[in-house]
Write a protein that holds these residues in place. Structure first.
Motif, mmCIF file in Angstrom:
data_model
loop_
_atom_site.group_PDB
_atom_site.id
_atom_site.type_symbol
_atom_site.label_atom_id
_atom_site.label_comp_id
_atom_site.label_asym_id
_atom_site.label_seq_id
_atom_site.Cartn_x
_atom_site.Cartn_y
_atom_site.Cartn_z
ATOM 1 N N ILE A 1 7.487 2.385 -8.100
ATOM 2 C CA ILE A 1 7.604 3.768 -7.634
ATOM 3 C C ILE A 1 8.209 4.668 -8.713
ATOM 4 N N LEU A 2 9.272 4.205 -9.367
ATOM 5 C CA LEU A 2 9.916 5.016 -10.402
ATOM 6 C C LEU A 2 9.020 5.230 -11.610
ATOM 7 N N SER A 3 8.120 4.279 -11.863
ATOM 8 C CA SER A 3 7.218 4.448 -13.014
ATOM 9 C C SER A 3 6.355 5.696 -12.841
ATOM 10 N N GLY A 4 6.187 6.140 -11.592
ATOM 11 C CA GLY A 4 5.407 7.344 -11.332
ATOM 12 C C GLY A 4 5.955 8.573 -12.027
ATOM 13 N N ILE A 5 7.285 8.631 -12.207
ATOM 14 C CA ILE A 5 7.890 9.768 -12.921
ATOM 15 C C ILE A 5 7.307 9.860 -14.322
ATOM 16 N N LYS A 56 0.844 -1.196 0.000
ATOM 17 C CA LYS A 56 0.000 0.000 0.000
ATOM 18 C C LYS A 56 0.881 1.248 0.000
ATOM 19 N N ALA A 57 1.970 1.193 0.776
ATOM 20 C CA ALA A 57 2.913 2.314 0.813
ATOM 21 C C ALA A 57 3.586 2.516 -0.538
ATOM 22 N N VAL A 58 3.896 1.419 -1.219
ATOM 23 C CA VAL A 58 4.524 1.503 -2.549
ATOM 24 C C VAL A 58 3.599 2.221 -3.532
ATOM 25 N N ILE A 59 2.318 1.868 -3.522
ATOM 26 C CA ILE A 59 1.350 2.512 -4.416
ATOM 27 C C ILE A 59 1.222 4.001 -4.094
ATOM 28 N N LEU A 60 1.181 4.333 -2.808
ATOM 29 C CA LEU A 60 1.080 5.738 -2.409
ATOM 30 C C LEU A 60 2.354 6.509 -2.762
ATOM 31 N N ASP A 61 3.517 5.869 -2.616
ATOM 32 C CA ASP A 61 4.779 6.491 -3.047
ATOM 33 C C ASP A 61 4.718 6.815 -4.533
ATOM 34 N N PHE A 121 11.549 -2.227 4.071
ATOM 35 C CA PHE A 121 10.358 -3.063 3.880
ATOM 36 C C PHE A 121 10.679 -4.445 3.299
ATOM 37 N N PHE A 122 11.596 -4.459 2.327
ATOM 38 C CA PHE A 122 11.788 -5.647 1.495
ATOM 39 C C PHE A 122 13.260 -6.050 1.404
ATOM 40 N N VAL A 123 13.486 -7.237 0.829
ATOM 41 C CA VAL A 123 14.838 -7.663 0.440
ATOM 42 C C VAL A 123 14.789 -8.021 -1.045
ATOM 43 N N ALA A 124 14.331 -9.227 -1.369
ATOM 44 C CA ALA A 124 14.282 -9.643 -2.777
ATOM 45 C C ALA A 124 13.306 -8.803 -3.593
ATOM 46 N N GLU A 125 12.237 -8.302 -2.934
ATOM 47 C CA GLU A 125 11.206 -7.556 -3.661
ATOM 48 C C GLU A 125 11.593 -6.113 -3.953
ATOM 49 N N ARG A 126 12.764 -5.680 -3.482
ATOM 50 C CA ARG A 126 13.157 -4.275 -3.643
ATOM 51 C C ARG A 126 13.099 -3.784 -5.097
ATOM 52 N N PRO A 127 13.664 -4.518 -6.077
ATOM 53 C CA PRO A 127 13.623 -3.988 -7.457
ATOM 54 C C PRO A 127 12.200 -3.817 -7.992
ATOM 55 N N VAL A 182 -2.221 15.018 -2.499
ATOM 56 C CA VAL A 182 -1.635 13.677 -2.566
ATOM 57 C C VAL A 182 -0.708 13.435 -1.378
ATOM 58 N N LEU A 183 0.075 14.451 -1.022
ATOM 59 C CA LEU A 183 0.982 14.327 0.131
ATOM 60 C C LEU A 183 0.188 14.071 1.418
ATOM 61 N N LEU A 184 -0.938 14.756 1.578
ATOM 62 C CA LEU A 184 -1.769 14.576 2.774
ATOM 63 C C LEU A 184 -2.293 13.139 2.856
ATOM 64 N N LEU A 185 -2.792 12.622 1.734
ATOM 65 C CA LEU A 185 -3.277 11.237 1.690
ATOM 66 C C LEU A 185 -2.156 10.276 2.065
ATOM 67 N N TRP A 186 -0.980 10.489 1.480
ATOM 68 C CA TRP A 186 0.200 9.655 1.747
ATOM 69 C C TRP A 186 0.568 9.735 3.229
ATOM 70 N N TRP A 187 0.581 10.947 3.772
ATOM 71 C CA TRP A 187 0.997 11.195 5.156
ATOM 72 C C TRP A 187 0.094 10.463 6.152
ATOM 73 N N LEU A 188 -1.205 10.435 5.862
ATOM 74 C CA LEU A 188 -2.178 9.835 6.782
ATOM 75 C C LEU A 188 -2.088 8.311 6.823
ATOM 76 N N ILE A 189 -1.552 7.709 5.769
ATOM 77 C CA ILE A 189 -1.575 6.245 5.661
ATOM 78 C C ILE A 189 -0.209 5.599 5.874
ATOM 79 N N VAL A 190 0.852 6.228 5.366
ATOM 80 C CA VAL A 190 2.186 5.610 5.398
ATOM 81 C C VAL A 190 2.836 5.769 6.781
ATOM 82 N N SER A 191 3.518 4.733 7.226
ATOM 83 C CA SER A 191 4.199 4.750 8.522
ATOM 84 C C SER A 191 5.504 5.538 8.444
ATOM 85 N N ASP A 192 5.831 6.187 9.545
ATOM 86 C CA ASP A 192 7.066 6.977 9.626
ATOM 87 C C ASP A 192 8.192 6.125 10.210
#
Length: 400
Positions: free
Chosen positions: A132-136, A5-10, A120-126, A170-180
């Motif tokens: 996340i990079l596709s967002g650019i 969920k954090a990846v999608i919000l990122d 968050f991840f090890v093997a799943e990192r790429p 978008v930042l507000l939505l991200w801020w409310l859901i993603v863990s710090d």
């Protein structure tokens, strides 16, 4: 599920941060008219923005991005959002140029999200990083499409303000859901070690340099050549949009391939081997695409040129692997700084590639195209060289 969920919000944050910046290109006629500048003076803002992308990676070696991860992301996005709101009200053009330089700092989001997914991840990192990079590039596609309607409906000033609101919504939505979490640089043990002292850092950083060389050059160069060929504005825009979509899809696809390879051997050396394999494969596919592209564009064959960008987009397949290399190859205490160092080295391509390609094109279009086609081969050779080196995590005797 929380992690993905954090990846999608990122990805949404990346899409908003980079997509809204396309407003500058769409509103070009209005901006030139408002400030009473020439087309040449207008181009200064793009030069400033690209230089800002390079300088952004120096910020990772300051205390700006230490402490709260959420605060760091908010700062990085604000580098895009606040200037976006100020640009319409600047009293002179050079103030706009300076603000565009500041907007380049938004690329700090890339290494910040790399640090997050390393936790968050090890093997799943790429795979996560590829999404996340596709967002650019989704930002480039949707931003340019929506910007046209926003300028028509709200005027260029209103459209700029609207995009600022979108970024913060978008930042507000991200801020409310993603863990710090805390980005901590302890001044003890390996944290005292400079990432710059490793030859590995310099060579690994350079492995992504050829990809960025082409990525930051080819859209503008294609537009210039396309207009020379007599192609229409819609054809040139379609070429640019197709390349952005291709890069987004390759980013996700090669990220998934990186995951499949990484899970076979999630040790530091195994993860790095997967990174190298994905980057080499991406460069090889892009090399074939650039050869076809060069032949097609010199012949004025629009259909073949459009088809070739599907393969050229594979250059972005190197991105997810590259941006997960620091957590795999450096000790945990220094990999956040290593991400910024690698970004600084690789993004130096942004500052010189378009100018050098333009100089070569004045001599011959074929010469400039040959230079672009050579870049993937340089990337492959650099990857082969760095794969034989001892990683910092091995030199310092710490696990990844």
């Amino acid at each position: 599920m929380e992690r993905w969920k954090a990846v999608i919000l990122d990805t949404l944050v990346m899409t908003a941060g980079f997509g809204t910046l396309s407003m500058m290109g769409v509103a070009k006629p209005d901006i030139i008219s408002h400030f009473g500048i020439s087309a040449e003076a207008y181009d200064l803002q793009h030069i400033a923005y690209v230089f800002g992308l390079f300088v952004a990676f120096l910020l990772g070696h300051t205390k700006l991005y230490e402490g709260s991860f959420k605060r760091s992301v908010a700062i990085a996005l604000s580098f895009a959002a606040i200037p976006q709101a100020l640009i319409p009200y600047m009293p002179n053009w050079y103030g706009v140029v300076f603000l565009r330089f500041i907007q380049g700092f938004v690329v700090s989001l890339v290494p910040l999200f790399s640090t997050q997914i390393a936790n968050f991840f090890v093997a799943e990192r790429p795979f996560a990083k590829g999404i996340i990079l596709s967002g650019i590039f989704w930002g480039g596609v949707f931003g340019s499409m929506s910007a046209k309607y926003a300028v028509q409906a709200l005027g260029w000033k209103g459209a700029f303000l609207m995009t600022t609101l979108i970024m913060y919504a978008v930042l507000l939505l991200w801020w409310l859901i993603v863990s710090d979490f805390e980005i901590i640089h302890k001044e003890e043990g390996t944290a005292k070690v400079s990432v710059w002292k490793f030859k590995f850092t310099w060579l690994l950083g350079f492995t992504f340099f050829p990809a960025l060389w082409v990525i930051f050059t080819i859209i503008g160069f294609s537009a210039s050549l396309g207009y020379q060929m007599g192609w229409g504005k819609d054809q040139v825009a379609t070429l640019s949009t197709s390349l952005n979509i291709s890069k987004a899809l390759w980013s996700i696809g090669m990220g998934y391939v990186g995951y499949l390879l990484s899970r076979k051997n999630p040790s530091a050396r195994g993860l790095f081997k997967a990174i190298v394999q994905v980057m080499i494969a991406s460069y090889a596919i892009a090399f074939i695409g650039l050869l076809i592209y060069s032949k097609a564009i010199l012949a004025g064959n629009y259909t073949l040129t459009l088809a070739s960008v599907v393969l050229i987009g594979a250059l972005q397949g190197t991105g997810p692997a590259f941006w997960t290399s620091a957590p795999a190859t450096y000790p945990k205490s220094i990999y956040p700084r290593a991400s910024f160092a690698l970004g600084l080295i690789s993004n130096s391509a942004n500052t010189v590639a378009p100018s050098i390609t333009e100089i070569l094109a004045r001599q011959s279009d074929a010469l400039a195209l040959g230079e672009l086609a050579l870049m993937p081969l340089i990337g492959i050779l650099t990857l082969l060289a760095v794969s034989r080196m001892k990683m910092p995590v091995e030199e310092l005797g710490h696990g990844a």
